[in-house]
Design an enzyme around this catalytic site. Structure first.
Site, PDB file in Angstrom:
ATOM      1  N   LYS A 138       0.854  -1.177   0.000  1.00 15.11           N
ATOM      2  CA  LYS A 138       0.000   0.000   0.000  1.00 15.11           C
ATOM      3  C   LYS A 138       0.897   1.235   0.000  1.00 15.11           C
ATOM      4  O   LYS A 138       2.074   1.089   0.313  1.00 15.11           O
ATOM      5  CB  LYS A 138      -0.926  -0.009   1.216  1.00 15.11           C
ATOM      6  CG  LYS A 138      -0.201   0.104   2.557  1.00 15.11           C
ATOM      7  CD  LYS A 138      -1.170   0.151   3.676  1.00 15.11           C
ATOM      8  CE  LYS A 138      -1.638   1.553   3.979  1.00 15.11           C
ATOM      9  NZ  LYS A 138      -0.714   2.335   4.817  1.00 15.11           N
ATOM     10  N   HIS A 151      -1.128  -5.860   5.548  1.00 16.24           N
ATOM     11  CA  HIS A 151      -0.485  -6.675   6.581  1.00 16.24           C
ATOM     12  C   HIS A 151      -1.431  -7.019   7.730  1.00 16.24           C
ATOM     13  O   HIS A 151      -1.161  -7.917   8.505  1.00 16.24           O
ATOM     14  CB  HIS A 151       0.806  -6.026   7.075  1.00 16.24           C
ATOM     15  CG  HIS A 151       0.620  -4.862   7.999  1.00 16.24           C
ATOM     16  ND1 HIS A 151       0.385  -3.590   7.568  1.00 16.24           N
ATOM     17  CD2 HIS A 151       0.635  -4.786   9.349  1.00 16.24           C
ATOM     18  CE1 HIS A 151       0.272  -2.785   8.598  1.00 16.24           C
ATOM     19  NE2 HIS A 151       0.412  -3.475   9.702  1.00 16.24           N
ATOM     20  N   HIS A 166      -6.839  -1.189   6.195  1.00 13.04           N
ATOM     21  CA  HIS A 166      -6.832  -1.987   7.431  1.00 13.04           C
ATOM     22  C   HIS A 166      -8.203  -2.032   8.123  1.00 13.04           C
ATOM     23  O   HIS A 166      -8.694  -3.097   8.479  1.00 13.04           O
ATOM     24  CB  HIS A 166      -5.803  -1.436   8.412  1.00 13.04           C
ATOM     25  CG  HIS A 166      -4.425  -1.294   7.834  1.00 13.04           C
ATOM     26  ND1 HIS A 166      -3.929  -2.177   6.901  1.00 13.04           N
ATOM     27  CD2 HIS A 166      -3.433  -0.398   8.047  1.00 13.04           C
ATOM     28  CE1 HIS A 166      -2.696  -1.819   6.573  1.00 13.04           C
ATOM     29  NE2 HIS A 166      -2.372  -0.737   7.249  1.00 13.04           N
ATOM     30  N   ASP A 183      -4.587   6.555   4.890  1.00  9.24           N
ATOM     31  CA  ASP A 183      -3.540   5.651   5.370  1.00  9.24           C
ATOM     32  C   ASP A 183      -4.125   4.384   5.996  1.00  9.24           C
ATOM     33  O   ASP A 183      -3.539   3.317   5.889  1.00  9.24           O
ATOM     34  CB  ASP A 183      -2.679   6.406   6.402  1.00  9.24           C
ATOM     35  CG  ASP A 183      -1.431   5.644   6.819  1.00  9.24           C
ATOM     36  OD1 ASP A 183      -0.783   5.051   5.932  1.00  9.24           O
ATOM     37  OD2 ASP A 183      -1.108   5.617   8.028  1.00  9.24           O
ATOM     38  N   LYS A 225      -2.160 -10.816  10.464  1.00 14.01           N
ATOM     39  CA  LYS A 225      -2.206 -10.896  11.933  1.00 14.01           C
ATOM     40  C   LYS A 225      -3.042 -12.117  12.330  1.00 14.01           C
ATOM     41  O   LYS A 225      -4.155 -12.284  11.853  1.00 14.01           O
ATOM     42  CB  LYS A 225      -2.805  -9.617  12.525  1.00 14.01           C
ATOM     43  CG  LYS A 225      -1.914  -8.381  12.290  1.00 14.01           C
ATOM     44  CD  LYS A 225      -2.502  -7.162  12.965  1.00 14.01           C
ATOM     45  CE  LYS A 225      -1.817  -5.875  12.511  1.00 14.01           C
ATOM     46  NZ  LYS A 225      -0.520  -5.627  13.093  1.00 14.01           N
ATOM     47  N   LYS A 281      -3.285   8.627  15.473  1.00 18.08           N
ATOM     48  CA  LYS A 281      -1.897   8.568  15.939  1.00 18.08           C
ATOM     49  C   LYS A 281      -1.784   9.384  17.218  1.00 18.08           C
ATOM     50  O   LYS A 281      -2.596  10.259  17.486  1.00 18.08           O
ATOM     51  CB  LYS A 281      -0.956   9.118  14.871  1.00 18.08           C
ATOM     52  CG  LYS A 281      -0.943   8.262  13.615  1.00 18.08           C
ATOM     53  CD  LYS A 281       0.422   8.237  12.990  1.00 18.08           C
ATOM     54  CE  LYS A 281       0.459   7.397  11.741  1.00 18.08           C
ATOM     55  NZ  LYS A 281       0.770   5.987  11.988  1.00 18.08           N
ATOM     56  N   GLU A 289      -3.045   4.263  17.865  1.00 18.68           N
ATOM     57  CA  GLU A 289      -1.585   4.154  17.894  1.00 18.68           C
ATOM     58  C   GLU A 289      -1.033   5.201  18.841  1.00 18.68           C
ATOM     59  O   GLU A 289      -1.510   6.342  18.852  1.00 18.68           O
ATOM     60  CB  GLU A 289      -1.012   4.409  16.499  1.00 18.68           C
ATOM     61  CG  GLU A 289      -1.446   3.397  15.468  1.00 18.68           C
ATOM     62  CD  GLU A 289      -0.728   3.628  14.157  1.00 18.68           C
ATOM     63  OE1 GLU A 289       0.396   3.136  14.005  1.00 18.68           O
ATOM     64  OE2 GLU A 289      -1.288   4.332  13.290  1.00 18.68           O
TER      65      GLU A 289
HETATM   66  C1  BG6 Z   1       0.524   1.152   8.088  1.00 23.50           C
HETATM   67  C2  BG6 Z   1       0.329   2.654   8.127  1.00 23.50           C
HETATM   68  O1  BG6 Z   1      -0.105   0.615   6.966  1.00 23.50           O
HETATM   69  O2  BG6 Z   1      -0.026   0.589   9.271  1.00 23.50           O
HETATM   70  C3  BG6 Z   1       1.001   3.221   9.367  1.00 23.50           C
HETATM   71  O3  BG6 Z   1       0.890   3.232   6.966  1.00 23.50           O
HETATM   72  C4  BG6 Z   1       0.490   2.537  10.609  1.00 23.50           C
HETATM   73  O4  BG6 Z   1       0.784   4.627   9.452  1.00 23.50           O
HETATM   74  C5  BG6 Z   1       0.595   1.023  10.467  1.00 23.50           C
HETATM   75  O5  BG6 Z   1       1.279   2.968  11.693  1.00 23.50           O
HETATM   76  C6  BG6 Z   1      -0.101   0.338  11.608  1.00 23.50           C
HETATM   77  O6  BG6 Z   1       0.211  -1.029  11.583  1.00 23.50           O
HETATM   78  P1  BG6 Z   1       0.208  -1.870  12.915  1.00 23.50           P
HETATM   79  O7  BG6 Z   1       0.457  -3.264  12.459  1.00 23.50           O
HETATM   80  O8  BG6 Z   1       1.313  -1.329  13.776  1.00 23.50           O
HETATM   81  O9  BG6 Z   1      -1.128  -1.670  13.543  1.00 23.50           O
END
Ligand code: BG6
Length: 516
Positions: free
Chosen positions: A173, A203, A265, A260, A207, A365, A241
């Site tokens: 992405k 990703h 996600h 993002d 998980k 964030k 986050e």
């Molecule tokens: C990424 C985003 O795809 O996912 C990031 O670009 C974000 O900004 C991250 O921090 C979060 O992934 P995870 O696995 O830490 O929740």
């Protein structure tokens, strides 16, 4: 130490119907190998795969990137980062083996000599390590290179599959920046390569806890009958986050939290939570159901964006005990930036199962703490039987699927507090992964890389899934792009986000689940 052959299938170990065949030989070719993703995620994932015996002996890595490093420097730098990421238990023999089998093309993606060098390396690997002409390309590059690299791979005949060889490409992405660009990119890619060779990665699908949602829903008879509008009041999906934008200010300031995180996600979490049972766990059956449910999410009416979509940006504050700067002070961020670092949305799924059940999504964030969870909130009991005893209105039952950092499923229900008075309190029935299973360290990329090597696409995204994700947020992108949506609210770093996001859900007499 040699990299062990992958273990043979064992019944019941994986969520998909059939246990995968051994991953087999291949060269893993990383475009953009000098970037953060390789050091922080891809190499640690390869290490973990090797550590657990999932990488074959016939395996090697080639990297292609413009940079100021030579091959030895890249090897040293990746080995050092790997030792740091893995920590004290790091098996140096695995690290040494991975970097010893690494070759590097320090070139831009246009240079004929760079591609010539890549051909030579691939031929050498096939001879020395018996990698069989099987190549897995990984585009860890800036998005503007996705199509040019794929096109060039096709022109160089590096997608040609003959004599049982396979050639696949994993695309990172961001896949487009809106619906139109995602659609255009899909069309462009399909002029160069077949859909079956494209692995669009998210990703979150790697998980374990996300994969477990499907097992939880479709392997347990007690939950599916109540998984619908008759019993469920609403659904909340939170990805909070505690980190800020770190070194990614340049990318993030152009992107924002909505692009993002949501179309990929969070929408993916929504898909696995709300999809219908697939007819099997084949990639096509699972993806069909996920697309179907995403296509049932009506686009937010532009008029409603003001209250159905809340955006925020963090100011300075304290996360834990650490004072942190505000978003506009972050490196590479415009000091007058209007980019959102927080977003909350109210969505719906217009189908028979979910009609009338609001779905709330939020992500941000620099929040108070890092946690990702899905909350299924059930309806209240039909009447408050104990009201005359002075007991207060019971809290609604909730099923909480904690995805990270805790990996847990818990059911919140009411229980009588011992004593002569009838008083109830919410208690928890908990299942924690660590109590039952050995949880290996992982990045979330292990399963995905392994699946791409064995040709299992069920955890990757089809073109229509990507476009369905963008369609959901397109009206909000349009409204915010024209500055029509609600204001950009500030929230202090280390908080739970802007108050307006609480209003979004309070408006409907509901509340976000407070994380402890
Ligand atoms: C990424 C985003 O795809 O996912 C990031 O670009 C974000 O900004 C991250 O921090 C979060 O992934 P995870 O696995 O830490 O929740």
């Amino acid at each position: 130490m040699t990299l062990a052959a992958p273990p043979q299938p064992q019944a019941g170990q994986r969520i998909r119907g059939s246990r995968p065949k051994p991953s087999g030989s291949c060269v893993f070719v990383i475009f953009g190998i000098t970037g953060d993703l390789s050091a922080r995620l891809l190499f640690p994932a390869l290490y973990n795969l090797a550590h657990n015996g999932f990488l074959p002996e016939e395996f090697a890595v080639a990297g292609f990137a413009l940079g100021d490093m030579n091959e030895d420097q890249l090897r040293d730098s990746l080995a050092k980062d790997l030792r740091e990421v893995i920590g004290a238990d790091c098996d140096t023999a695995i690290v040494d083996r991975l970097v010893k089998r690494l070759r590097f093309v320090p070139s831009d993606f246009d240079s004929p000599s760079g591609w010539q060098q890549l051909h030579q390396i691939l031929e050498e690997f096939d001879k020395t390590y018996h990698t069989g002409g099987n190549y897995l390309y990984y585009l860890a590059t800036a998005p503007q290179f996705f199509y040019p690299v794929v096109k060039r791979l096709a022109e160089e005949h590096l997608f040609d599959e003959a004599n049982g060889q396979w050639r696949r490409v994993i695309i990172e992405k961001p896949f487009g920046t809106d619906l139109q660009t995602a659609h255009d990119l899909n069309s462009q890619l399909l002029t160069a390569v077949r859909e079956s060779q494209i692995y669009r990665i998210d990703h979150y699908l790697g998980k374990e806890t996300v994969q477990n949602i499907m097992v939880f829903r479709f392997s347990n008879g007690i939950f599916e009958p109540i998984w619908n509008r008759r019993y469920i009041d609403h659904v909340q999906i939170t990805v909070a986050e505690s980190l800020g934008v770190e070194r990614r200010g340049r990318y993030y300031d152009k992107t924002g939290a909505l692009r993002d995180m949501i179309p990929n996600h969070l929408v993916q979490l929504l898909a696995v939570t709300a999809m219908e049972p697939p007819s099997s766990f084949s990639a096509t059956a699972v993806q069909n159901e996920q697309v179907k449910v995403l296509e049932s999410v009506p686009p937010i009416d532009p008029e409603d964006c003001v209250w159905c979509a809340v955006r925020g940006q963090y100011t300075s504050g304290t996360v834990g005990t650490e004072p942190v700067i505000g978003y506009r002070e972050e490196p590479f961020v415009d000091p007058h930036s209007k980019t959102e670092t927080y977003v909350a949305l109210k969505l719906a799924v217009d189908n028979w199962r979910w009609a009338g059940v609001p779905i709330y999504l939020r992500t941000g964030k620099r929040m108070r703490k890092r946690y990702t969870e899905i909350v299924i909130q059930f309806r209240n009991p039909p009447l408050t039987l104990f009201r005359r005893s002075g007991a207060s209105m019971p809290s609604a039952n909730r099923l909480v699927i904690a995805i990270q950092p805790q990996e847990r499923i818990s059911l919140e229900f009411e229980s009588k507090i011992p004593g002569p008075i009838v008083e109830a309190e919410t208690v928890n029935m908990n299942f924690d992964y660590r109590d039952y299973f050995e949880v290996e360290p992982r990045t979330g990329y292990e399963t995905l890389l392994y699946d791409a090597m064995i040709g299992d696409r069920s955890l990757f995204k089809r073109a229509d899934m990507i476009e369905a994700g963008w369609s959901i947020i397109q009206p909000v992108l349009d409204a915010w792009g024209e500055d029509h949506g609600g204001p950009l609210y500030e929230y202090p770093a280390g908080s739970d986000g802007p108050e307006a996001a609480d209003q979004l859900i309070h408006h409907q007499h509901r509340a976000w689940r407070a994380s402890s």
